[in-house]
Scaffold this active site. Structure first.
Site, mmCIF file in Angstrom:
data_model
loop_
_atom_site.group_PDB
_atom_site.id
_atom_site.type_symbol
_atom_site.label_atom_id
_atom_site.label_comp_id
_atom_site.label_asym_id
_atom_site.label_seq_id
_atom_site.Cartn_x
_atom_site.Cartn_y
_atom_site.Cartn_z
ATOM 1 N N CYS A 154 0.818 -1.220 0.000
ATOM 2 C CA CYS A 154 0.000 0.000 0.000
ATOM 3 C C CYS A 154 0.852 1.271 0.000
ATOM 4 C CB CYS A 154 -0.980 -0.023 1.169
ATOM 5 S SG CYS A 154 -0.237 0.114 2.812
ATOM 6 N N HIS B 59 -2.696 1.425 6.809
ATOM 7 C CA HIS B 59 -3.043 1.292 5.396
ATOM 8 C C HIS B 59 -3.207 2.672 4.782
ATOM 9 C CE1 HIS B 59 -4.349 -1.027 1.924
ATOM 10 N NE2 HIS B 59 -5.291 -0.113 1.724
ATOM 11 N N HIS C 209 -5.834 1.810 -4.312
ATOM 12 C CA HIS C 209 -4.957 1.277 -3.272
ATOM 13 C C HIS C 209 -4.562 -0.157 -3.592
ATOM 14 C CE1 HIS C 209 -8.021 -1.058 -0.596
ATOM 15 N NE2 HIS C 209 -8.518 -0.931 -1.799
#
Length: 358
Positions: free
Chosen positions: A273, A321, A333
């Protein structure tokens, strides 16, 4: 008498009772066997987890793996810095050692010359000289040479001190690098263990159940997207980026759609990520730090209501994240292992904050 002997021959032998240590050993083995049988029995009869329970546990495991991944990324940055510093220190120590050896050689030449010519007292040499003025001139040269020798000795001493300091700092950096490598190994083991546990749980799902799970990215909310169809042809949002750099970062993110998630990866073929967001903004000429918990402090913080394309959006209380906002409530993402970079709604995970790189 014969009958009596025959009776004794066919009598069933008595069982021997164990006493003392032998008795305790036998009892322990018997209890262990019983415990094993008991543990095996109920385990076979335990109810199968429901798909919802499996998905919840898998989501938790992947979240824990992602936290460990960001810790791994941070440790790797520090390990790379320690390795570079160690190399620089060793190179400087080597250069200074070479210079020290040259100074030592020069000092040796001066000492040899003095030894060869310095057998007589200066007054005697002056008395015996046929040309005293020449001798006095040579004596002045020798004195100046002596001053240079003293300066050379002082320089050698300073270099020895510097080299000792460099080697001490190199030893410290080596110890730091060793510690960072051990930290990397720990985080890597945690990541692999969590991902392995998640995969074993997913194997308990039917093909249809697993397809549904994969379709929503394992993030807790259906995004309506099929990763197999999340390719580079995904239509772009209508929101305008605030500047050319943000526009370039968003363009990179769209171009990465469909590339696989791989923990620790920063592209170009795969990403995790924070690796994706770092690569996207690097394409725009902006250097972001490596981890989610350092990227959130980049640029300025923005409220959720003020999001614009190119902003970094962060999730979970541990800031584990990150995605890149592209407008219309959507982000791009890299979700987790087993998935690809994709377009998804920002509200599919617990929102933790946003930052706008400058």
């Amino acid at each position: 008498m014969a009958a009596h002997r025959n009776h004794r021959i066919h009598r069933k032998p008595r069982q021997r009772l164990f006493t003392g240590q032998a008795g305790r050993t036998a009892a322990t083995l018997a209890l262990a066997g019983a415990a094993t049988a008991t543990a095996t029995g109920p385990a076979q009869g335990e109810p199968r987890l429901t798909p919802a329970q499996i998905k919840a546990q898998v989501d938790t495991l992947y979240a824990q793996a992602e936290t460990a991944t960001e810790q791994y990324n941070g440790a790797k940055v520090k390990a790379d810095e320690a390795r570079a510093s160690l190399t620089e220190l060793r190179d400087e120590a080597a250069r200074r050692t070479d210079g020290l050896n040259t100074s030592r050689a020069e000092l040796g030449s001066i000492a040899t010359a003095q030894y060869r010519s310095g057998g007589l007292d200066p007054a005697v040499q002056l008395a015996l000289s046929s040309r005293p003025e020449d001798y006095l001139e040579q004596a002045g040269v020798a004195e100046r040479a002596g001053s240079r020798q003293a300066a050379t000795v002082a320089g050698i001493r300073r270099e020895l001190s510097r080299i000792a300091g460099l080697r001490s700092r190199a030893d410290t950096q080596l110890a730091d690098l060793t510690a960072r490598r051990a930290e990397l190994a720990r985080h890597k083991s945690t990541i692999q263990r969590k991902i392995g546990s998640a995969q074993r749980l997913l194997d308990e799902l039917t093909a249809e159940e697993r397809d549904r799970y994969e379709g929503r990215g394992g993030t807790g909310r259906q995004d309506g997207g099929d990763p197999a169809r999340a390719d580079r042809g995904t239509p772009r949002g209508t929101a305008a980026a605030p500047n050319a750099r943000a526009e370039a970062a968003v363009a990179f993110a769209y171009g990465a759609i469909g590339k696989p998630y791989v923990w620790g990866a920063t592209g170009p073929g795969s990403f995790d990520c924070s690796g994706l967001t770092q690569a996207a903004w690097r394409a725009a000429g902006v250097a972001l730090p490596r981890t989610t918990y350092t990227q959130i402090n980049t640029g300025r913080r923005v409220a959720r209501s003020e999001l614009a394309p190119g902003d970094l959006v962060f999730f979970y209380s541990g800031i584990s994240h990150v995605g890149i906002y592209v407008g219309g409530g959507q982000m791009i993402h890299a979700p987790r292992p087993g998935t690809a970079v994709r377009l998804a709604p920002v509200d599919e995970m617990p929102f933790a904050g946003a930052a706008r790189p400058l």
